[in-house]
Design a protein around this motif. Sequence first.
Motif, mmCIF file in Angstrom:
data_model
loop_
_atom_site.group_PDB
_atom_site.id
_atom_site.type_symbol
_atom_site.label_atom_id
_atom_site.label_comp_id
_atom_site.label_asym_id
_atom_site.label_seq_id
_atom_site.Cartn_x
_atom_site.Cartn_y
_atom_site.Cartn_z
ATOM 1 N N LEU A 58 0.803 -1.216 0.000
ATOM 2 C CA LEU A 58 0.000 0.000 0.000
ATOM 3 C C LEU A 58 0.837 1.268 0.000
ATOM 4 C CD1 LEU A 58 -2.472 -1.117 2.820
ATOM 5 C CD2 LEU A 58 -2.902 -1.184 0.353
ATOM 6 N N GLY A 59 2.149 1.123 0.153
ATOM 7 C CA GLY A 59 3.015 2.270 0.403
ATOM 8 C C GLY A 59 3.544 2.167 1.819
ATOM 9 N N ASP A 60 4.697 2.754 2.085
ATOM 10 C CA ASP A 60 5.425 2.517 3.338
ATOM 11 C C ASP A 60 4.599 2.763 4.599
ATOM 12 O OD1 ASP A 60 8.065 1.856 4.590
ATOM 13 O OD2 ASP A 60 7.838 3.873 5.397
ATOM 14 N N GLY A 61 4.100 3.978 4.754
ATOM 15 C CA GLY A 61 3.357 4.298 5.970
ATOM 16 C C GLY A 61 2.074 3.501 6.120
ATOM 17 N N PHE A 62 1.324 3.370 5.026
ATOM 18 C CA PHE A 62 0.079 2.608 5.053
ATOM 19 C C PHE A 62 0.347 1.138 5.400
ATOM 20 C CE2 PHE A 62 -0.693 6.149 2.157
ATOM 21 C CZ PHE A 62 -1.884 6.660 2.650
ATOM 22 N N GLN A 63 1.388 0.573 4.800
ATOM 23 C CA GLN A 63 1.706 -0.840 5.027
ATOM 24 C C GLN A 63 2.106 -1.088 6.479
ATOM 25 O OE1 GLN A 63 1.067 -2.807 2.578
ATOM 26 N NE2 GLN A 63 2.098 -4.756 2.906
ATOM 27 N N LYS A 64 2.881 -0.177 7.040
ATOM 28 C CA LYS A 64 3.335 -0.352 8.423
ATOM 29 C C LYS A 64 2.205 -0.184 9.424
ATOM 30 C CE LYS A 64 8.181 0.602 7.616
ATOM 31 N NZ LYS A 64 9.305 1.563 7.672
ATOM 32 N N ASN A 65 1.122 0.463 9.016
ATOM 33 C CA ASN A 65 -0.023 0.625 9.908
ATOM 34 C C ASN A 65 -1.037 -0.518 9.803
ATOM 35 O OD1 ASN A 65 0.831 2.991 11.126
ATOM 36 N ND2 ASN A 65 -0.177 4.308 9.631
ATOM 37 N N VAL A 66 -0.834 -1.430 8.864
ATOM 38 C CA VAL A 66 -1.729 -2.586 8.738
ATOM 39 C C VAL A 66 -1.741 -3.390 10.041
ATOM 40 C CG1 VAL A 66 -2.027 -4.829 7.589
ATOM 41 C CG2 VAL A 66 -1.578 -2.776 6.234
ATOM 42 N N VAL A 67 -0.608 -3.441 10.708
ATOM 43 C CA VAL A 67 -0.484 -4.235 11.933
ATOM 44 C C VAL A 67 -1.431 -3.767 13.033
ATOM 45 C CG1 VAL A 67 1.315 -2.840 13.038
ATOM 46 C CG2 VAL A 67 1.239 -5.289 13.474
ATOM 47 N N LEU A 68 -1.842 -2.518 13.005
ATOM 48 C CA LEU A 68 -2.601 -1.950 14.121
ATOM 49 C C LEU A 68 -3.893 -2.707 14.407
ATOM 50 C CD1 LEU A 68 -2.125 1.875 13.412
ATOM 51 C CD2 LEU A 68 -0.719 0.344 14.819
ATOM 52 N N LYS A 69 -4.542 -3.219 13.374
ATOM 53 C CA LYS A 69 -5.807 -3.935 13.594
ATOM 54 C C LYS A 69 -5.602 -5.419 13.860
ATOM 55 C CE LYS A 69 -6.608 -4.269 8.588
ATOM 56 N NZ LYS A 69 -7.493 -3.856 7.475
ATOM 57 N N HIS A 70 -4.371 -5.880 13.822
ATOM 58 C CA HIS A 70 -4.074 -7.293 14.062
ATOM 59 C C HIS A 70 -3.290 -7.538 15.361
ATOM 60 C CE1 HIS A 70 -5.435 -8.455 10.027
ATOM 61 N NE2 HIS A 70 -4.791 -7.394 9.572
ATOM 62 N N ALA A 71 -2.648 -6.508 15.875
ATOM 63 C CA ALA A 71 -1.776 -6.673 17.044
ATOM 64 C C ALA A 71 -2.574 -6.943 18.312
ATOM 65 C CB ALA A 71 -0.918 -5.425 17.230
ATOM 66 N N ALA A 72 -2.107 -7.894 19.089
ATOM 67 C CA ALA A 72 -2.764 -8.234 20.352
ATOM 68 C C ALA A 72 -2.392 -7.251 21.461
ATOM 69 C CB ALA A 72 -2.378 -9.656 20.768
#
Length: 257
Positions: A58-72
């Motif tokens: 998705l692009g650097d910043g967008f890709q690195k924020n994908v984790v936010l909805k998956h992180a425990a």
Amino acid sequence: MKITANIITLNEQGHIRECINSLKDVCDEIIVVDSNSSDETVAIARSLGAKIVLQDYLGDGFQKNVVLKHAAFEWILSIDADERLDDEMKESIKKIKKATSHPEAYSFKRKNYIGERWIKYCGWYPDECTRLYNKNATKFKELMGHSSVESKDVKLLDGNIIHYSYKNYHDLLNKTNRFSSRGAKMLLEKNKKANGFSPFLHFMSAFFRKYFLQRGFMQGLDGLTISLTASINSYMKYAKLIEMRKSNNSSHSIWEQ
């Protein structure tokens, strides 16, 4: 404090094992956000206990924020596959995990390498970067290009991220071409102006900054090579921008590398 490690990957089978192994002592969860690797990256990461999230890039910043909805966990340690934590950094993280109060984020120094050679000049060290942050307080800027964590409440910790930036000069030059293409596309999207003198002026400015102001001359051949490739990157970024502007099609998929 419990920590989720976040690694974004694409064909990183040569790096991912050592990266994950360096995280195991300090992270309570490891998530690999993979953009459809065609090698063994995902298989290796899964075998080491990492959780896999598949996501088109998705692009650097967008890709690195994908984790936010998956992180425990609320604390995220963002690291690239070609990076490692040194022992001092691990000890610093272990200490703050026991603390009762924290800033929004923590930063670390980063040692960048060409092959096995640590580059101490040219602005490559200390190269401070914010990588450990509370996802409820901040996140990466949502940018297509190189992004960083948005926060003014940051504490620098002891220790280093070890970054195997480039395998050799050949790798450095190849990536310089790719980075200049991305940079030109970003300049185009920002409607940046340029003329026939721009490439040369940016070439000279980049070389002076790297070789003299950032003391590349102290690093021998490595310092000269890095200074020259940084200059070439600046030159080609503006030369490509001018070429793009002359074309009828401003999208230019040719530059997406």
